[in-house]
Design an enzyme around this catalytic site. Structure first.
Site, PDB file in Angstrom:
ATOM      1  N   GLY A  69       0.829  -1.209   0.000  1.00 36.39           N
ATOM      2  CA  GLY A  69       0.000   0.000   0.000  1.00 36.39           C
ATOM      3  C   GLY A  69       0.857   1.250   0.000  1.00 36.39           C
ATOM      4  N   GLY A  70       2.075   1.117  -0.577  1.00 28.44           N
ATOM      5  CA  GLY A  70       3.066   2.194  -0.491  1.00 28.44           C
ATOM      6  C   GLY A  70       2.775   3.410  -1.336  1.00 28.44           C
ATOM      7  N   GLY A 100      -0.362   4.870  -1.380  1.00 29.95           N
ATOM      8  CA  GLY A 100      -1.576   5.523  -0.877  1.00 29.95           C
ATOM      9  C   GLY A 100      -1.260   6.691   0.047  1.00 29.95           C
ATOM     10  CG  LEU A 101      -3.584   9.368   3.588  1.00 32.53           C
ATOM     11  CD1 LEU A 101      -3.263  10.824   3.289  1.00 32.53           C
ATOM     12  CD2 LEU A 101      -4.979   9.270   4.238  1.00 32.53           C
ATOM     13  CE1 TYR A 108     -10.652  -0.618   6.147  1.00 29.38           C
ATOM     14  CE2 TYR A 108     -11.434   0.029   8.329  1.00 29.38           C
ATOM     15  CZ  TYR A 108     -10.475   0.082   7.323  1.00 29.38           C
ATOM     16  OH  TYR A 108      -9.341   0.852   7.506  1.00 29.38           O
ATOM     17  CB  THR A 129      -7.884   8.529  14.899  1.00 32.57           C
ATOM     18  OG1 THR A 129      -6.738   9.358  14.635  1.00 32.57           O
ATOM     19  CG2 THR A 129      -7.898   8.149  16.369  1.00 32.57           C
ATOM     20  CG  HIS A 178     -11.699   8.398   4.855  1.00 33.11           C
ATOM     21  ND1 HIS A 178     -10.740   7.717   4.139  1.00 33.11           N
ATOM     22  CD2 HIS A 178     -12.241   7.494   5.699  1.00 33.11           C
ATOM     23  CE1 HIS A 178     -10.708   6.459   4.532  1.00 33.11           C
ATOM     24  NE2 HIS A 178     -11.605   6.286   5.475  1.00 33.11           N
ATOM     25  CE  LYS A 185     -18.687  17.584   0.656  1.00 36.09           C
ATOM     26  NZ  LYS A 185     -19.821  16.963   1.378  1.00 36.09           N
TER      27      LYS A 185
END
Ligand code: NAP
Ligand code: GFB
Length: 322
Positions: A16-17, A19-20, A144, A172, A187, A195
């Site tokens: 997952g390197g 991603g965020l 999940y 968190t 998220h 937005k």
């Protein structure tokens, strides 16, 4: 990073390197620049970790001594509400393939990533590390949540049967550069940032979904990255550790939306769409264990971290995930 002269004595594979969280760890690991460490950041393009064969080939190729396991199907409230089955099946497969290949390839330490949304919904607060399996998680993300809980079960089983040092951290809600800014499956913070950007561009109102009253503890991805690297180097328990700001830093969705408005200096109208789900009201976590082990750690103030993230999104609007 290892230079060409010195042979690294550790190879750290980060699933997952891209991603965020993975991109933040990459940035912080590069600053740390330890010559005895070689870091390898991989995505689904390197191996689809739902496939046992591809996962095995990835471990054969890189021969990691350590693994930071981030890869997962990840999404915000509205994605979890729709795809509980997919969240369960995909994450169970990825986690089993990664942990079993870490065992088969004699990996010395694995740090996997859980989430505070996996704790029981009906509970006392603050939540601590001992409470993971005490009751059902919130209904919105049970697929999940149960898949993530099983990492803790599996870590304990590898330790009891084979003596492996496989552990996990419990962050968190995370936000920062390289987040998923898609409105359907992302998220809340990247959603709000996207937005307000659109509202400013199009001169339209900015709509916050839900009542704005749910409470969250947010962690900046770069702070989480520093803590992940500390856990890799210093934390040697199989039991998980919560990585969170303090209870006093919990904010409402409306408060964080106001901070995003301020970061953009947005002057337009702001509405709440109360027809949208609020999800879990709160999941207030204790960071007492973290504070006792790493008392000097300083979190980035949320307003500064939001400003940096807004600036990153505006500067990278064309290429950002959205
Ligand atoms: P993210 O930005 O969505 O990144 C997910 C990463 O996983 C990407 O690199 C993706 O690769 C990889 N991946 C997904 N499916 C894969 C597959 N089948 N095979 C191989 N790689 C796959 O997620 P994130 O927010 O950084 O999350 C990282 C970890 O933190 C996850 O374990 C998540 O559960 C946990 N966490 C996140 C939050 C949060 O608020 N974001 C909160 C608590 C815990 P591609 O880009 O190639 O798809
Ligand atoms: O980050 P989020 O989607 O997930 O936040 P959770 C949901 C909260 O933010 C709800 C409100 O109260 C929403 O009504 N909200 C307001 C918005 N505007 C928006 C918006 O534009 N986008 C989104 N997404 N929400 C997730 C879990 O829970 O937390 C996952 O479902 C995961 O499993 C993640 O673990 C960390 O905090 O509710």
């Amino acid at each position: 990073m290892a230079d060409s002269q010195s042979k690294p004595c550790r190879t750290i594979l980060v699933t997952g390197g891209t991603g965020l969280v993975g991109m933040a760890i990459k940035e912080i690991a590069e600053i740390g620049n330890q010559t005895n460490e070689k870091w390898v950041f991989v995505s689904s393009k390197d191996a689809d970790l739902t496939s046992e064969a591809e996962t095995c080939a990835l471990f054969e190729k890189h021969k990691p001594t350590h693994v930071i396991h981030l890869a997962a199907m990840v999404g915000g409230l509205f994605s979890n509400l729709k795809y509980n089955l997919d969240f369960w099946r995909i994450n169970i497969k990825i986690n089993d393939n990664v942990l079993h290949n870490a065992y088969k390839h004699n990996v010395r330490k694995v740090v996997s990533c859980l989430s505070t949304c996996i704790f029981p919904d009906k509970t006392t607060y603050p939540i601590d590390e001992s409470m993971i399996h005490n009751g059902p998680p919130h209904d919105s993300n049970f697929g999940y949540a149960y898949a993530k809980r099983m990492i803790d079960v599996q870590n304990k089983a590898y330790h009891s049967q084979h003596g492996c040092m496989f552990t996990s951290v419990i962050p968190t809600n995370v936000f920062g550069p390289h987040d998923n800014f898609n409105l359907e499956n992302g998220h809340v913070i990247p959603g709000l940032i996207h937005k307000v950007y659109r509202a400013k561009e199009d001169d339209t109102p900015f709509t916050i979904w839900g009542t704005g009253s749910p409470l969250r503890q947010f962690i900046y991805s770069k702070d989480l990255a520093r803590l992940f690297i500390w856990v890799l180097h210093e934390y040697d328990e199989v039991n998980p550790i919560i990585l969170s700001v303090g209870e006093e830093d919990e904010v409402s969705i409306k408060e964080v939306a106001d901070m995003v408005v301020d970061a953009y200096e947005f002057k337009g109208n702001v509405f709440l769409d109360t027809s949208k789900s609020d999800g879990q009201f709160k999941k207030t976590a204790s960071n007492a264990k973290l504070k006792s082990l790493f008392p000097d750690f300083k979190f980035t103030p949320i307003k500064q971290a939001l400003k940096e993230t807004v600036t990153w999104f505006v500067d990278n609007y064309e290429t950002a995930r959205k």
